[in-house]
Scaffold this motif. Structure first.
Motif, PDB file in Angstrom:
ATOM      1  N   ALA F  52       0.833  -1.203   0.000  1.00  0.00           N
ATOM      2  CA  ALA F  52       0.000   0.000   0.000  1.00  0.00           C
ATOM      3  C   ALA F  52       0.870   1.256   0.000  1.00  0.00           C
ATOM      4  O   ALA F  52       2.003   1.254   0.488  1.00  0.00           O
ATOM      5  N   LYS F 126      -7.562  -5.710   4.480  1.00  0.00           N
ATOM      6  CA  LYS F 126      -6.790  -6.055   3.288  1.00  0.00           C
ATOM      7  C   LYS F 126      -7.743  -6.309   2.113  1.00  0.00           C
ATOM      8  O   LYS F 126      -7.494  -5.839   0.995  1.00  0.00           O
ATOM      9  N   ASP F 129      -8.837  -3.228   0.837  1.00  0.00           N
ATOM     10  CA  ASP F 129      -7.695  -2.402   0.470  1.00  0.00           C
ATOM     11  C   ASP F 129      -7.736  -1.045   1.169  1.00  0.00           C
ATOM     12  O   ASP F 129      -7.561   0.005   0.561  1.00  0.00           O
ATOM     13  N   PRO F 131      -5.619   0.683   3.801  1.00  0.00           N
ATOM     14  CA  PRO F 131      -4.341   0.445   4.487  1.00  0.00           C
ATOM     15  C   PRO F 131      -4.255   1.113   5.851  1.00  0.00           C
ATOM     16  O   PRO F 131      -4.785   2.209   6.062  1.00  0.00           O
TER      17      PRO F 131
END
Lengths: 239, 239, 239, 239, 239, 239
Positions: F52, F126, F129, F131
């Motif tokens: 990320a 995760k 997505d 981070p």
């Protein structure tokens, strides 16, 4: 259940007073050995000043990070000669205990505190001779917002403590003796000390543990080989 | 080889006794500097009580986690004035050393112990004035099941120690001087102390290191700029 | 800017001397509370010997790992009664400070050092009674190659310190009071101590914090339930 | 001497290439066992991304905290197939190594880096597939001010490494094989793998290690007692 | 007793299979909350590779530092679907578990291992998809010399585990559910997830937790004051 | 003041959007260097999954241990493109942030979270997505009892962050750029990258940093001596 909040137990069954007194004659290392090498707290708990030694039944506290409310609840429930032991729901170094609570605990009869959290006012505590074993010295203030428990089973520094179990703490750290084993452990500790006294005398005279404990054969069987010097062991074993 | 087990070397070549005595006049920091800034043990090794200072040839022990058997082997092989140094095959805080072994070590002539493991009976050791530098104070008992070695090269707290090297330990930590460098290091340490004594006097009178050591030009070349006050350095350098 | 190198500020605005003197009457924990529970340094900073207590305006140092050059620059810029505070650009345990710099600092008037790095010559410093709060005791020597700054804002052990702020350090750790709050904090600390003195007396007589602070209702509202004994709490709450 | 600065050795004796290739077929754990359970680096060294495995002769670097100058010296002295290993004079997490040095090292033939310091540009290094085992991921910049050494003996993460020794690194960590033992260790590793393959098959079929390795008698002799259930072991051993 | 050695219990009472299956639908965080925020293992236990999740009754192991003998004893006593949990008598990072034991454990039906010690052969374990939660990845070999216990109560990473309790482990860590609470906790977890699903939808649409959970009044009562901008809060609160 | 509680600032001055976009092209290491080697967060903050990278103005949170109330306050005050940064009043690993708050933060436009506390639901984060850079992965639940602040200056992992400063985070860690320096830093970063691109090409072709950067003379002046081989350096320097 370990870690349950919201419970305060008024009366606990404490270890037998005579057995507690008997255990109080021994140090942490001796008691740990006499129990069969169990009961130690993790070594990150350290006394805030050297030289203190206490022994007494545990009044237990379960507290949350940054919150020392339960120590006031414990003050009411402890008896003369008790040792307060505090576990937390997660790692916390905040200064949950200081000279005011120590004044209260002493007035109520507590011998000292074993805490898996931080401690402050350490110069005052030393002046009062109120010993604390803690994971940190930290002045960080705490709140009184969330209830934990008093006198339920806790885990403190990796050790399981039931209310009324015997806590012994000295410069070597802290050990817990289950209340129903206090008598036998005191006997075993005395036996161990007697045996050690003899060995101490022999060792002090220069006699070797190798001979006193008869280790030489076992060492050889386990593969230890003696060499006369560095040169010879690069060639092979000495006779 | 580092970390080899099963070897006990009876006779080692120790640093020259007069050179050891000469080194013993200096502290750890001075010797470290005099050697060219090498030889220090990692700072996690701490004395179990303040104020001790020892200097002597190393008898080395290589031990396995939770197993203190080799300390008894070492007791036989050490000579008066030695310092015992213990390294392990993996990180371990167990209480490998206590008052019985200290009684034995003292009777045999050892000055103290430097151990990359735990130590117990610390109040007794302090009362005996038998100093230990250790990575933890922990009462955890150990076994006697696996042989390590005595008097082979070891790594202890990140430092390589050959048997017979000189170990100096004080409140600042521990340093090792290779036996063949002991003489030159003692000379260099004395020179350093002499020089420092002069500087100490000048510094004590209020003279600045900036002037004594002639640092002002180098600081300017390295980019240090003086400003009269906070306001001016937001504008630019002072003259 | 925090962490800027190459700046030395000659004159800083220090906290009012009378206010500094007023703050010096209180311990770290009291001042931390009186400020609203802020300003503490991380507890990994520990005094190199117990029992010291200092209070004074901060002369700040920003240094790089393994480089103690800026301490000599600071020696010139400090005034009698100052406390030197050192932050680093990355974690470092090297022995940036020892007895020579302590001699210089004392000659120039500094009361002590708070350092987010290592310290050496600790036995000498104790003998001189020059207190240091540091993250490690380590004899490791340092170089003089890279300039940092003196008297710029720094972060030390997680605390922001502006030059001239008041630093108080004792056995509990270190706290910073912004220079413009020194007066009000001293007043608040005095008020807190007065209040605590009364509570200490009541607690010392055996009265409970539960009653003094009126906690019983809030505890019940927060869910604390009392049980007579272990057996009963397996059944349900006591009345 | 360990930790000596100011030396760069152009030509070192590397382990035999065929033996290095033979060792490269085995993982770190197998080689550690085949050597007699020695040679491991401390587990705080971790790969910056999973899945890499390298094996080659060591080019060694001794560096000072926050200073990566010696890595440029090493770039010239390394040969195709080498593994660079870096030790420091004190603990340091700074980002001594990044994508530019990796580009240089790769162009010169290095397989990877094992460093007792920090590493940066880790996403780039992963994209390049240039593996690094490091103690920290940290972007902190470093200076070029103080010389260390290249190709002298070093200690890295508690392991002694001589230039030319074989370094094997994979997801389990890092191990060093002394160059003169590379051949025998490769043979022992192969033997161990062959033996393990048979045991793996038997274990995979459900056969027990207790039977394969004949442990039952030794367990009983060592004091293990079987009980049918919890109730029975409160009464006594099962038959 | 916690930490007792020399006991292997053949038959344990496991949590109800249907309840275990029900718990297996939820993650560690949900179960921890559903139980009343208890049961978590310390966060230093980490999965050796990401993405694994297991749920099953605990077969417990008590082992000594550097000794993995008891894992072979456990292999015989585990049933299909069990999770093996290992606690130690003192802190140890050695590689007690690798691919051979994993092959054995898998053949006997174990889902994975939770270990308060080290693990090795991690690339193989990942290839086998045999998950381990461990305190370290370390290739260090272990011995088989001292008996511990199997299927007695243990403490692992600060959590008390009785044989047959339910262990859930995923990327967030590990939690234990006492076997007699498995059913109620599964129900509470389902209720929590249902409630969270609704809140997730509302939050995902941009609605605020402040409004969903009705926090605004409580925040104000607790002393939160809103300011329009930095300038205004230096003057006073906004309306 | 750093660490003040009870304040929520609605409107903050954010770094210029074009400058933020410009900074977003560079990695953490480049920006840290371009700023003059400042602004890094301590390396114990790690991304919860690799790969990320985010860049945006900071919305700051000051929270107390075990209490995540202020994250809900921040959700309302953040704008699209912001990065939330959380500091605490004392060390705490509790799971202050999980998938519900991530859902809320994403809906409100946040790019990610940098937190000096723990994080949970990491598999979900995760998958989303979203981070997070955190000091621990820990499922431990938190309370909502004590107000901290939003959009006041904070210290997070040793870095000072003012609301509106630019936060860049990637696999190497986290860096803060003061909002008024964003433009110049982006320019300096671009210049650095251009210069590095040229050097990368030369290094990639096998040219040495020693020559590209002209280090050979300085190394010799600093005391580096080349030897042909180990034997010769035991005699003296090579020519």
């Amino acid at each position: 259940m370990i870690g349950q909040s919201g419970i305060a137990v008024r009366t606990i069954r404490r270890a037998d007073a005579a057995q507690v007194a008997a255990l109080g004659k021994f140090g942490v290392a001796t008691i740990h050995e006499a129990m069969g090498r169990v009961g130690l707290f993790a070594p990150y708990l350290r006394p805030i000043y050297p030289g203190a030694k206490i022994c007494g039944p545990a009044v237990t506290i379960f507290a949350h990070p940054g919150d020392n409310w339960m120590l006031h609840v414990a003050a009411e429930l402890l008896l003369k000669g008790d040792v307060v032991v505090l576990g937390t729901s997660s790692t916390n170094n905040d200064g949950m205990f200081g000279d005011l609570l120590a004044t209260s605990f002493r007035a109520r009869g507590a011998l000292g505190l074993v805490s898996d959290a931080g401690c402050r006012d350490t110069a005052d505590l030393k002046a009062m001779d109120f010993p604390v074993w803690a994971r940190a010295v930290h002045a960080k203030g705490t709140i009184k917002a969330t209830v934990g428990s008093v006198n339920t089973p806790i885990i403190c520094a990796g050790a399981l403590v039931n209310p009324g179990d015997v806590i012994v703490a000295d410069d070597d750290g802290v050990v817990v003796v289950p209340k129903d084993r206090a008598g036998e452990v005191a006997v075993a500790a005395a036996a161990r000390e007697a045996k050690e006294a003899k060995n101490r005398e022999r060792l002090g005279s220069g006699e070797l543990g190798l001979d006193i404990y008869g280790m030489r054969d076992n060492l050889a069987k386990a593969g230890l080989v003696y060499f006369d010097d560095e040169a010879s062991y690069l060639k092979g074993p000495s006779v």
